[in-house]
Enzyme design. Structure first.
Site, short mmCIF file in Angstrom:
data_model
loop_
_atom_site.label_atom_id
_atom_site.label_comp_id
_atom_site.label_asym_id
_atom_site.label_seq_id
_atom_site.Cartn_x
_atom_site.Cartn_y
_atom_site.Cartn_z
N LYS A 1 -6.76 -2.79 -13.56
CA LYS A 1 -7.99 -2.03 -13.37
C LYS A 1 -8.40 -1.48 -14.74
O LYS A 1 -8.19 -0.31 -15.05
CB LYS A 1 -7.69 -0.89 -12.39
N LYS B 1 7.28 1.80 -5.33
CA LYS B 1 7.54 0.86 -4.26
C LYS B 1 6.56 -0.30 -4.29
O LYS B 1 6.81 -1.35 -3.70
CB LYS B 1 7.40 1.58 -2.90
N GLY B 2 5.43 -0.10 -4.94
CA GLY B 2 4.28 -0.99 -4.80
C GLY B 2 4.49 -2.46 -5.11
O GLY B 2 3.77 -3.31 -4.60
N ASP C 1 -3.33 0.82 -14.14
CA ASP C 1 -4.54 1.63 -13.99
C ASP C 1 -4.80 2.35 -15.32
O ASP C 1 -5.35 1.76 -16.25
CB ASP C 1 -4.30 2.59 -12.82
N PHE D 1 -10.21 1.85 -4.99
CA PHE D 1 -8.83 2.15 -4.63
C PHE D 1 -8.30 1.05 -3.74
O PHE D 1 -8.85 0.79 -2.67
CB PHE D 1 -8.71 3.51 -3.95
N VAL D 2 -7.26 0.36 -4.21
CA VAL D 2 -6.75 -0.79 -3.47
C VAL D 2 -5.48 -0.46 -2.69
O VAL D 2 -4.69 0.40 -3.10
CB VAL D 2 -6.50 -2.01 -4.39
N ASP E 1 2.65 -3.52 -9.63
CA ASP E 1 1.58 -3.85 -8.70
C ASP E 1 0.21 -3.75 -9.38
O ASP E 1 -0.58 -4.67 -9.35
CB ASP E 1 1.63 -2.97 -7.44
P1 XMP Z 1 -1.22 4.18 -14.12
O1 XMP Z 1 -2.48 5.00 -14.08
O2 XMP Z 1 -0.07 4.94 -14.64
O3 XMP Z 1 -0.96 3.94 -12.60
O4 XMP Z 1 -1.45 2.86 -14.79
C1 XMP Z 1 -0.21 2.94 -12.13
C2 XMP Z 1 0.28 3.32 -10.76
O5 XMP Z 1 -0.72 4.05 -10.04
C3 XMP Z 1 -0.85 3.58 -8.75
N1 XMP Z 1 -2.22 3.12 -8.54
C4 XMP Z 1 -2.74 2.79 -7.39
N2 XMP Z 1 -2.19 2.78 -6.17
N3 XMP Z 1 -4.20 1.96 -5.28
C5 XMP Z 1 -2.93 2.38 -5.13
O6 XMP Z 1 -2.45 2.36 -4.02
C6 XMP Z 1 -4.84 1.96 -6.48
O7 XMP Z 1 -6.00 1.57 -6.57
C7 XMP Z 1 -4.06 2.40 -7.59
N4 XMP Z 1 -4.32 2.51 -8.90
C8 XMP Z 1 -3.17 2.98 -9.44
C9 XMP Z 1 0.12 2.45 -8.61
O8 XMP Z 1 1.25 2.91 -7.93
C10 XMP Z 1 0.52 2.06 -9.99
O9 XMP Z 1 1.87 1.72 -10.09
MG MG Z 2 3.26 1.72 -8.65
#
Ligand code: XMP
Ligand code: MG
Length: 173
Positions: free
Chosen positions: A129, A40-41, A101, A150-151, A98
């Site tokens: 990140k 959803k982000g 990570d 954590f955002v 969004d």
């Molecule tokens: P990966 O690790 O697969 O993760 O690159 C991507 C998804 O993880 C969530 N994500 C976060 N969600 N704050 C959040 O609310 C954060 O700091 C954060 N870091 C990763 C996000 O949904 C992203 O699509």
């Molecule tokens: Mg996401």
């Protein structure tokens, strides 16, 4: 008690979105791109971005769930919960995320899209990140690089909370 502090302000977001949209507008002007948002982000970022782009395009969403490592940790494994309703073959595809990570989520989606033979495939992410990256993913269009915090806000949640915030904030537990 959970507190949120502003990391990237609404004004900074607006300026960056305008800048990204101007570039995308040039790159996709005559391509009628298929813009795929990851739910959803990305919904708020995507809504702002496509209005600023102001060119003919199509919108799709996929819902990917990552699970395996708890609430503030992302992607152990990735699963497609809701997929595409439009063919991707021969289309100029732009994926909107969004935050990248570990990279696991986006790598999974890009790999599955590549198998469908799009004319082009690019990634636009609001946040990166890099400190937590496990898999290399090229981000073609990037908003901001963030530290290992954590955002939340501007569509991004913490356990479904704080999506409605106008700024990108970080959580202090
Ligand atoms: P990966 O690790 O697969 O993760 O690159 C991507 C998804 O993880 C969530 N994500 C976060 N969600 N704050 C959040 O609310 C954060 O700091 C954060 N870091 C990763 C996000 O949904 C992203 O699509
Ligand atoms: Mg996401």
């Amino acid at each position: 008690m959970v507190e949120t502090k502003v990391l990237i302000s609404e004004q900074q977001l607006r300026e960056k979105v305008a800048e990204l949209a101007a570039t995308l507008k040039e790159d996709y002007r005559d391509k009628h791109p298929l813009i795929i948002g990851i739910l959803k982000g990305s919904f708020m970022f995507m809504a702002d971005l496509i209005r600023e782009m102001d060119i003919p395009l199509e919108v799709e969403f996929v819902n990917l769930s990552s699970y395996g490592r708890g609430a503030t940790e992302s992607a152990g494994k990735v699963k497609m919960v809701q997929g595409l309703t439009t063919p991707v073959k021969g289309r100029h595809v732009l994926v909107i995320e969004d935050i990248v990570d570990t990279g696991l989520t986006i790598r999974y989606l890009l790999d599955s899209l590549l198998k469908k033979k799009p004319a082009s495939l690019k990634l636009c992410a609001l946040l990166d990140k890099p400190s937590r990256r496990e898999i290399d993913v090229p981000i073609d269009y990037l908003g901001f690089t963030v530290a290992n915090v954590f955002v939340v806000g501007y569509g991004i949640d913490w356990d479904e909370r704080f999506r409605y915030l106008r700024d990108v904030c970080f959580v202090e537990v």
